[in-house]
Design an enzyme around this catalytic site. Structure first.
Site, PDB file in Angstrom:
ATOM      1  N   CYS A 224       5.072  -5.393 -12.264  1.00 22.92           N
ATOM      2  CA  CYS A 224       5.350  -5.655 -10.848  1.00 22.92           C
ATOM      3  C   CYS A 224       5.187  -7.122 -10.458  1.00 22.92           C
ATOM      4  O   CYS A 224       5.600  -7.514  -9.369  1.00 22.92           O
ATOM      5  CB  CYS A 224       4.441  -4.790  -9.980  1.00 22.92           C
ATOM      6  SG  CYS A 224       4.669  -3.018 -10.243  1.00 22.92           S
ATOM      7  N   HIS A 303      -3.399 -14.333 -16.890  1.00 18.25           N
ATOM      8  CA  HIS A 303      -3.096 -13.266 -17.850  1.00 18.25           C
ATOM      9  C   HIS A 303      -4.394 -12.815 -18.527  1.00 18.25           C
ATOM     10  O   HIS A 303      -5.120 -13.620 -19.087  1.00 18.25           O
ATOM     11  CB  HIS A 303      -2.111 -13.779 -18.911  1.00 18.25           C
ATOM     12  CG  HIS A 303      -1.271 -12.701 -19.521  1.00 18.25           C
ATOM     13  ND1 HIS A 303      -1.808 -11.588 -20.110  1.00 18.25           N
ATOM     14  CD2 HIS A 303       0.079 -12.557 -19.619  1.00 18.25           C
ATOM     15  CE1 HIS A 303      -0.831 -10.809 -20.557  1.00 18.25           C
ATOM     16  NE2 HIS A 303       0.324 -11.370 -20.276  1.00 18.25           N
ATOM     17  N   HIS A 387      -0.319 -16.285   6.511  1.00 19.51           N
ATOM     18  CA  HIS A 387       0.267 -14.981   6.198  1.00 19.51           C
ATOM     19  C   HIS A 387      -0.042 -14.596   4.757  1.00 19.51           C
ATOM     20  O   HIS A 387      -0.108 -15.461   3.871  1.00 19.51           O
ATOM     21  CB  HIS A 387       1.785 -14.998   6.412  1.00 19.51           C
ATOM     22  CG  HIS A 387       2.198 -15.498   7.756  1.00 19.51           C
ATOM     23  ND1 HIS A 387       2.042 -14.753   8.913  1.00 19.51           N
ATOM     24  CD2 HIS A 387       2.745 -16.682   8.144  1.00 19.51           C
ATOM     25  CE1 HIS A 387       2.495 -15.449   9.947  1.00 19.51           C
ATOM     26  NE2 HIS A 387       2.913 -16.619   9.504  1.00 19.51           N
ATOM     27  N   HIS A 391       1.092  -7.436  -2.982  1.00 22.83           N
ATOM     28  CA  HIS A 391       1.966  -6.461  -3.618  1.00 22.83           C
ATOM     29  C   HIS A 391       1.634  -5.045  -3.153  1.00 22.83           C
ATOM     30  O   HIS A 391       0.493  -4.593  -3.267  1.00 22.83           O
ATOM     31  CB  HIS A 391       1.829  -6.563  -5.137  1.00 22.83           C
ATOM     32  CG  HIS A 391       2.445  -5.413  -5.876  1.00 22.83           C
ATOM     33  ND1 HIS A 391       3.745  -5.013  -5.681  1.00 22.83           N
ATOM     34  CD2 HIS A 391       1.930  -4.574  -6.815  1.00 22.83           C
ATOM     35  CE1 HIS A 391       4.009  -3.979  -6.465  1.00 22.83           C
ATOM     36  NE2 HIS A 391       2.920  -3.699  -7.157  1.00 22.83           N
ATOM     37  N   HIS A 420       4.687   1.949   3.405  1.00 19.68           N
ATOM     38  CA  HIS A 420       5.026   3.138   4.190  1.00 19.68           C
ATOM     39  C   HIS A 420       6.537   3.335   4.288  1.00 19.68           C
ATOM     40  O   HIS A 420       7.040   4.450   4.105  1.00 19.68           O
ATOM     41  CB  HIS A 420       4.429   3.016   5.594  1.00 19.68           C
ATOM     42  CG  HIS A 420       4.693   4.200   6.474  1.00 19.68           C
ATOM     43  ND1 HIS A 420       5.831   4.297   7.271  1.00 19.68           N
ATOM     44  CD2 HIS A 420       3.985   5.343   6.671  1.00 19.68           C
ATOM     45  CE1 HIS A 420       5.792   5.434   7.932  1.00 19.68           C
ATOM     46  NE2 HIS A 420       4.689   6.089   7.594  1.00 19.68           N
ATOM     47  N   ASN A 424       6.487   1.704  -3.234  1.00 17.05           N
ATOM     48  CA  ASN A 424       6.228   0.634  -4.205  1.00 17.05           C
ATOM     49  C   ASN A 424       7.555   0.281  -4.864  1.00 17.05           C
ATOM     50  O   ASN A 424       8.030   1.005  -5.749  1.00 17.05           O
ATOM     51  CB  ASN A 424       5.205   1.103  -5.240  1.00 17.05           C
ATOM     52  CG  ASN A 424       4.889   0.034  -6.275  1.00 17.05           C
ATOM     53  OD1 ASN A 424       5.534  -1.018  -6.329  1.00 17.05           O
ATOM     54  ND2 ASN A 424       3.899   0.297  -7.112  1.00 17.05           N
TER      55      ASN A 424
END
EC number: 2.3.1.-
Length: 497
Positions: A224, A303, A387, A391, A420, A424
């Site tokens: 993702c 990572h 802001h 994810h 919502h 995802n």
């Protein structure tokens, strides 16, 4: 008995004390230099015209000194501009909006689950519990092949979903920016789990008849967070190729990855992942500066793949019955927390004001030297960003980051509402969140945005943007145009049906 004096600690507003401290530290040089400059000006004004003339005459300038000084100034200036990284601008972006016919309300999803897993009532009940607590709404979408009973995840159906999502986002981006396909210099497509031959990037080149020398890249298997990896790759390429642009397509194709087994840890992605995609146009051309929405400030990648538990916490594998799916480890949230800690440790010194860095350093020294039990100081990232785009991987992810970063409900509103409304959507979720902030009219010139994404491997990546211009509303070509007035909505802890 005389009344007691109020305690000083209760009467002082600590918030104002902290604000004063922050202003003092962040503007230390200004506060130091201004009195010195004012003092010099006062001294200069007290001198008469003859004294100033004598002072000037006492200064001796040699022609060679002037030439050498001028050459040195020109050389340093040239060296500075040559070594300075090229600015990378986000001209515009577009998000795919699934058609209404592909929506999957809870009732439809569970009806399909009961039919497909008719012999596994416990697995069906488990999916219902996950769905009720997921934070997803009734308007998320799944591709056509998953609407069949049983699902029909063929290669042809997977390609059709890829064409629908990617071409829709590309068409909208080209229309919004006026970019012609033959003018695309760099093309990057990221899709983690669907990697056909020819590649998805080749599919885009074929569809839009792009130039033969377009520099194309296809990223797969990176989870993702691949969207921000694509941003980082595009940034590096734009440093090498002047006066160029880069188109990035971020998506996840659901069709071939819908798990049809009964293992609970592998059923969770079925409940969370939904259709989505985004196309982004980056440029390093000075002519695009005025029309660009944002300027890229930082990209930080972390990572944790060297650790076995982190490497295997999101893992594609077969279950005992030979069904392929994605296994989510119980340690996922703990590993994500460690990855986030590593990421913000690198990002913090680059973006935080001096006051927060000093407090963090002093606390760190105190823990090392005096008492290891001292509570660690968590920097206030709200001082660095207006802001936050976290994810939308799931409710637990958003809850954990809100708690750890001490964010308000409004700071995570874009993430919760994206989860919502769209579910995802993997690497593209950050762009739905950014679009939500714009649709609400909250994005002003000079605002800074922090995008945070997690991915298998295990990775935590961040991108920092600065808004170039105030985004006007309504945003008629955005994914929230017809529904933003209904948001934010209250999302209960458990949705009962």
């Amino acid at each position: 008995m005389p009344p007691k004096l109020p305690e000083f600690s209760n009467s002082v507003k600590l918030k104002h004390v902290k604000l004063g401290y922050q202003y003092l530290v962040n503007h230390f040089l200004t506060l130091l230099l201004v009195p010195i400059i004012l003092g010099l000006l006062v001294q200069l004004l007290q001198l008469g015209p003859h004294e100033i003339l004598n002072l000037w005459n006492n200064l001796h300038f040699d022609l060679i000194q002037i030439l050498c000084s001028s050459f040195f100034i020109v050389f340093v200036t040239t060296l500075y501009f040559m070594s300075k990284p090229r600015s990378v601008y986000l001209v515009d972006y577009a998000c795919f909006k699934p058609p209404v016919a592909l929506r999957v309300p809870f009732s439809t999803f569970m009806e399909h689950s009961r039919i497909i897993l008719s012999s596994e009532p416990k697995s069906v009940d488990f999916q219902m519990k996950i769905l009720e607590r997921s934070g997803l709404g009734e308007e998320t979408s799944l591709p056509p092949a998953i609407h069949y009973i049983p699902p029909n995840p063929t290669m042809e159906a997977s390609r059709q979903e890829a064409e629908l999502v990617i071409f829709s986002a590309m068409d909208l981006l080209l229309n919004k920016t006026g970019l012609k396909p033959k003018d695309v210099d760099i093309l990057i497509v990221n899709c983690s789990l669907f990697s056909p031959t020819p590649s998805l990037s080749a599919m885009v080149i074929n569809k839009y008849k792009m130039r033969g020398n377009v520099k194309s890249f296809n990223l797969s298997g990176m989870g993702c967070s691949a969207g921000l990896i694509s941003i980082d790759l595009a940034r590096d390429l734009l440093q090498v190729y002047p006066k160029s642009n880069a188109v990035i397509v971020s998506t996840e194709i659901i069709t071939p990855n819908y798990y049809q087994g009964k293992e609970r840890s592998m059923l969770v992605p079925n409940c969370l992942f939904r259709m989505g995609g985004a196309a982004i146009l980056l440029s390093n051309r000075g002519s695009d500066r005025r029309r660009a929405k944002y300027r890229l400030l930082r990209v930080v990648r972390t990572h944790k793949g060297a650790e076995d538990t982190a490497y295997r916490c999101v893992f594609e594998q077969e279950d005992p019955q030979g069904k392929v799916g994605i296994l989510l480890s119980k340690d996922l949230m703990a590993i994500a927390g460690e990855a986030l800690k590593s990421n913000i440790t690198t990002l913090g010194p680059l973006v935080l004001p001096a006051s927060e860095q000093l407090l963090f350093l002093l606390t760190l020294i105190g823990r090392k030297v005096f008492n290891a039990k001292w509570k660690p100081y968590i920097p206030d990232f709200k001082l660095a960003f207006e802001h936050f785009c976290i994810h939308a991987g799931g409710r637990a992810v958003i809850d954990e980051l809100q708690k750890n970063l001490q964010l308000s409900a409004e700071h995570v509103e874009a993430s919760r509402m994206t989860l919502h409304r769209f579910g995802n959507t993997s690497s593209s979720s950050l762009w739905y969140e950014l679009s939500y902030i714009e649709a609400k009219g909250r994005m002003k010139k000079g605002d800074r945005v922090w995008q945070i994404a997690f991915g298998s491997g295990f990775k935590c990546n961040s991108a920092v943007w600065k808004c170039n211009k105030t985004i006007e509303t309504p945003v008629v070509d955005g994914p929230w145009f017809d529904c933003v007035d209904r948001y934010p909505v209250h999302i209960p802890e458990v949705v009962k049906h």
